[in-house]
Design an enzyme around this catalytic site. Structure first.
Site, PDB file in Angstrom:
ATOM      1  N   GLY A 259       0.809  -1.215   0.000  1.00  0.00           N
ATOM      2  CA  GLY A 259       0.000   0.000   0.000  1.00  0.00           C
ATOM      3  C   GLY A 259       0.837   1.258   0.000  1.00  0.00           C
ATOM      4  O   GLY A 259       0.326   2.357   0.085  1.00  0.00           O
ATOM      5  N   CYS A 260       2.160   1.106  -0.088  1.00  0.00           N
ATOM      6  CA  CYS A 260       3.017   2.281  -0.192  1.00  0.00           C
ATOM      7  C   CYS A 260       3.507   2.397  -1.625  1.00  0.00           C
ATOM      8  O   CYS A 260       3.762   1.403  -2.289  1.00  0.00           O
ATOM      9  CB  CYS A 260       4.213   2.158   0.741  1.00  0.00           C
ATOM     10  SG  CYS A 260       3.715   2.085   2.460  1.00  0.00           S
ATOM     11  N   GLN A 261       3.689   3.629  -2.070  1.00  0.00           N
ATOM     12  CA  GLN A 261       4.193   3.827  -3.425  1.00  0.00           C
ATOM     13  C   GLN A 261       5.678   3.541  -3.496  1.00  0.00           C
ATOM     14  O   GLN A 261       6.194   3.137  -4.521  1.00  0.00           O
ATOM     15  CB  GLN A 261       3.941   5.267  -3.839  1.00  0.00           C
ATOM     16  CG  GLN A 261       2.516   5.484  -4.193  1.00  0.00           C
ATOM     17  CD  GLN A 261       2.421   6.533  -5.257  1.00  0.00           C
ATOM     18  OE1 GLN A 261       3.204   7.464  -5.303  1.00  0.00           O
ATOM     19  NE2 GLN A 261       1.463   6.390  -6.134  1.00  0.00           N
TER      20      GLN A 261
END
Ligand SMILES: Cc1ncc(COP(=O)(O)O)c(C=O)c1O
Ligand SMILES: Cc1ncc(COP(=O)(O)O)c(C=O)c1O
Lengths: 139, 409, 409, 139
Positions: A51-53
């Site tokens: 869920g992190c870029q």
């Protein structure tokens, strides 16, 4: 050891003294630089936060109800955030971590980026750490 | 008289604002384009005067709304030179258009042992639906690789084409590298092998030629929001003969001819593929966008956009420690790069502080990133309202970010 | 202070116009409702200030657009009292919501020999997808009949429920008769048999209770355009546990976690079900519509709408040669009728000449018409901005049409 | 027998003389009334025109290249339209029918209803009749 709210207050204070966003990012990147290096073998798929870029890894260790955290990111900005999280949470009682809300990030006045739904990861990182905290019991 | 390109910028209200105390420099057009006043006005007009459910109404508003919606279909058919308006199916966007074909063409024509060919340059939306179709049907999923310049390997493509191939799905322009693929040649080769081709035109319809009959495309998909139209509307063009042979996808109101307890028959094209109350206003806004776009002379517009891209490539390649990805013979409107020592995410966040909007990351093309061995890029992408000043601002912004990082090391 | 219902009409710009030289009397609300100024303004604001592609952007516009879009999801979750915002999936409308469940739940849980129960009162959109699913899977399609009052036969329903039943799909309010079905009782009976229930709330969410947790609905589908929101946006609510267990429907950008050459993994809820660039502005407009609607006191609104319906039923039943269809214990906002000797289509066309908008025909409920032994009805349907004057105009219009036809015979 | 354009001109004239829409509908319904009754056994599914909101039946018969039409509708308005079509086309050479464009309906100034895409059926009716005309050869 200071409590989570105490450390939070300190960070808010620190950031408030910085004049413009360039200085804030400067400080953030400095914080990231000061993060102890994370051993490469800990950068596993399991430790990668979804869920992190950017890639963010958290490795946690439980010692008698306290959660110890090692972390890294390939983004220097996120590494700064990660460093704040480590200073705040690493070594704290897991129950305190479970209850931390970290609205602080919204008040730092820096990164709307970091408080918004998906682009950020603060939410995802906290969810990841809270899950680890949940399984960390005093024995 | 065609409209002058220099007059365009003033038509886009959103561009006239400060972001983080800087004038907005919008260079995220491949993600979504901004809307001219006339598009916004068309939506307002629709809701203030004509809104009604369409196709089966007999009252004045319903007739006006139906006429506007179907006139939009004709406008779009004209724009891409479809033979019939009923070859235009409205969808939510490129992704739904492709999924519609993957399901419906897949049901009708793809079985175990067959093959589908895509390329390594595809957006996930033109990759995953085919991957999943192949998994469902026991078909083989084949991927044409690209070379270091970002060009597809046509020799490999030719060698993959066989009597097992059921469909080729390929983009006209790659959204992560900007490569303009030799789409006519690909279609010709496929047709020689008797294979139909779906063209993902999400990144090309707004910049390049878009004549589906000249291309001889079997299917052609694009999104309204990338061609100056509203969000939530897209187009699937399909040759009549394919659409006729394909079973419906979604079912319900509008696409039905007859329903009894034990039998259901379907409406004619295009309604067979448009179940439920459509997005009435979306196509109306999209047609307004097309009416806006065709005011410009196409050759002039293409020259302008090419010139702007080349200006960007030139200035970026002068920046130390900056790598531009791909070096295709033809590139369209996309500037993909990284700066050594600065992660793409960090570059994006810091540029935003100067009011510069770019996109960073994988751009829904993980296979491209994997092939390049990187985690992502910074992508600046252009539209007709961008100017050399925008490029200058980008270059300045990058240099300032470099200085910020240099101070740290 | 809640907003007064009498102030509503002025909020809807479209209502303030002449149609065929008569003030517009809009009584086609079950087909689509009109939009208050605030909804139109929310779209304009979005396109003039915030438009960007959402979820993966790091620049200010992308963040603003993402926040607005996700705030809309929360507004809608709050409105229907979903437990989590991620139980709200955005679709194009009720029809797509139902198709999503029919495909995805169908893939996961329905096999040959199983049974799906719908009712004879359903709109084609809650009938055909289940019919086709049953055909695809070799499952049995079962239809609960209604009686002459337009009420479902619950005894038959009970007798159909068995361990073979996989799902019950039923509307809360019938769009052709206005019957308010005993939805809580139906859900309870189904749950006692271990069967989940999909509620088609297209005609109820804007008028009646819509608390999905109180109802204990497993799935709940509705369309934005019928609840004063924009066209092209709808909602599928699903209980988390079901949505988690269901495979994705459409695939492509946004719904992907990871794509490699030989493996694809999917994003978390709700994004797993939202492939491609979403209709960013649609949900924002829908949230504006809900914000508008909740300004009214719900009890007051319900009383107002009930009173208006009863006034209409009373006046219509006084008209000679006029038949009102159905006589359910509870009816909501729908007045279905025919006048002897005047075909429904003719009535609709002629009323339009007096500026009165009604709908005529089958209303996408052919099984209902077949059961009633008619080819269609005239349907007047009400919204919160309608008044007794609108009903009076309708009644006058009908009488004038009667006179026109009487002159002929 | 008059040609299609001649009959068209006559209808346009007739309608232009009517003052308001009520009179036009009156006239239309009268035209429908004058339509010879269609035998029930001709109202088959095959003769039902698809794409109309009301039921419309056309039965055609080919005699030496001329198309003869019987028709009915359950809508009196549509029956009026149908009557116009029968007066215009029945008994005409099939090649003339194939080339008729019938934009007249737009100029009658009556029914935007009838010229719009789907609600109407004029298009559908014409398509149906043209198809019959196409198979009607001189022998
Ligand atoms: C009861 C009912 N279900 C489903 C639908 C389909 O909704 P939509 O056409 O917006 O998808 C409608 C509206 O037409 C309806 O009234
Ligand atoms: C090449 C390409 N294909 C497909 C898509 C998917 O389009 P959408 O997200 O509008 O459905 C995009 C845009 O993101 C694209 O750039």
């Amino acid at each position: 050891m200071k409590t989570i709210p105490e450390i939070e207050a300190q960070f808010i204070d620190d950031f408030n003294q910085l004049e413009n966003w360039e200085e804030k990012y400067d400080y953030l990147i400095e914080l990231g630089d000061s993060l102890p290096e994370m051993p490469a073998e800990l950068k596993t798929a399991d430790n990668l936060v979804k869920g992190c870029q950017s890639s963010v890894w958290f490795a946690t260790r439980c010692e008698d109800g306290r959660l110890f955290i090692e972390a890294d990111s390939d983004s220097l900005i996120i590494k700064g955030i990660v460093a704040i999280l480590v200073q705040l949470l690493s070594g704290q009682p897991s129950s305190d971590i479970a209850h931390a809300d970290l609205t602080m990030f919204e008040t730092l006045g820096l990164w709307r980026h970091l408080s918004s739904q998906r682009s950020n990861g603060v939410t995802a990182m906290m969810a990841h750490l809270k899950q680890s905290a949940a399984t960390c019991q005093i024995n | 008289m065609t409209k002058s390109i220099s007059s365009a910028r003033a038509d886009f209200p959103i561009l006239n604002q400060l972001v983080n105390d800087h004038p907005l420099v919008y260079l995220d057009n491949a993600a979504t384009a901004q809307k001219p006043r006339s598009v916004i006005d068309s939506l307002v007009h629709y809701y203030e005067f004509d809104n009604a459910n369409i196709h089966r109404g007999n009252h004045t508003l319903a007739i006006r709304a139906t006429e506007a919606h179907e006139a939009a279909r004709s406008t779009i058919a004209g724009f891409i030179n479809a033979q019939y308006a009923h070859e235009i199916v409205f969808t939510r966007g490129t992704t739904e258009s492709i999924n519609l074909v993957a399901y419906s063409f897949g049901e009708a024509f793809v079985k175990a042992g067959d093959e589908i060919i895509v390329t390594e340059l595809e957006h996930h939306s033109n990759y995953v639906p085919w991957f999943l179709l192949c998994k469902r049907k026991g078909a083989t999923f084949r991927v044409v690789p690209f070379d270091q310049d970002g060009e597809l390997d046509l020799e490999v493509f030719k060698s993959m084409l066989s009597e097992k191939t059921r469909l080729v799905a390929v983009n006209h322009v790659s959204n992560s590298l900007g490569t303009v693929n030799p789409i006519s040649e690909i279609i010709q080769l496929a047709h020689q092998a008797g294979v139909p081709v779906l063209v993902d035109a999400a990144q090309s319809v707004q910049h390049l030629d878009h004549d589906v009959q000249a291309l001889d495309a079997d299917f052609y998909a694009f999104s309204g929001h990338k061609i100056y139209g509203p969000t939530g509307v897209g187009v699937l063009y399909g040759k009549e003969k394919w659409l006729e042979e394909m079973p419906p996808f979604l079912s319900g109101g509008e696409m039905i001819e007859n329903v009894t307890c034990d039998k259901v028959t379907f409406n004619t094209l295009p309604f067979k593929f448009e179940a439920g109350t459509p997005d009435v206003s979306g196509p109306i806004g999209l047609a307004a966008a097309i009416d806006y776009l065709i005011q410009f002379d196409p050759a002039e517009l293409k020259d302008y956009e090419t010139d702007l891209l080349n200006y960007g490539l030139e200035l970026l390649s002068d920046i130390p420690d900056l790598t531009i990805y791909g070096n295709p013979k033809h590139r369209s409107s996309i500037l993909p790069f990284n700066v050594a020592g600065i992660q793409h995410y960090d570059m994006g966040v810091l540029l935003d502080n100067y009011g510069i909007a770019v996109r960073t990351g994988q751009h829904c093309t993980q296979p491209v990133m994997d092939a390049l061995g990187i985690t992502g890029t910074v992508r600046a992408s252009l539209a007709l309202y961008n100017t050399r000043e925008d490029i200058d601002a980008l270059v300045n912004g990058i240099k300032r970010v470099q200085r910020l990082f240099r101070r740290k090391s």
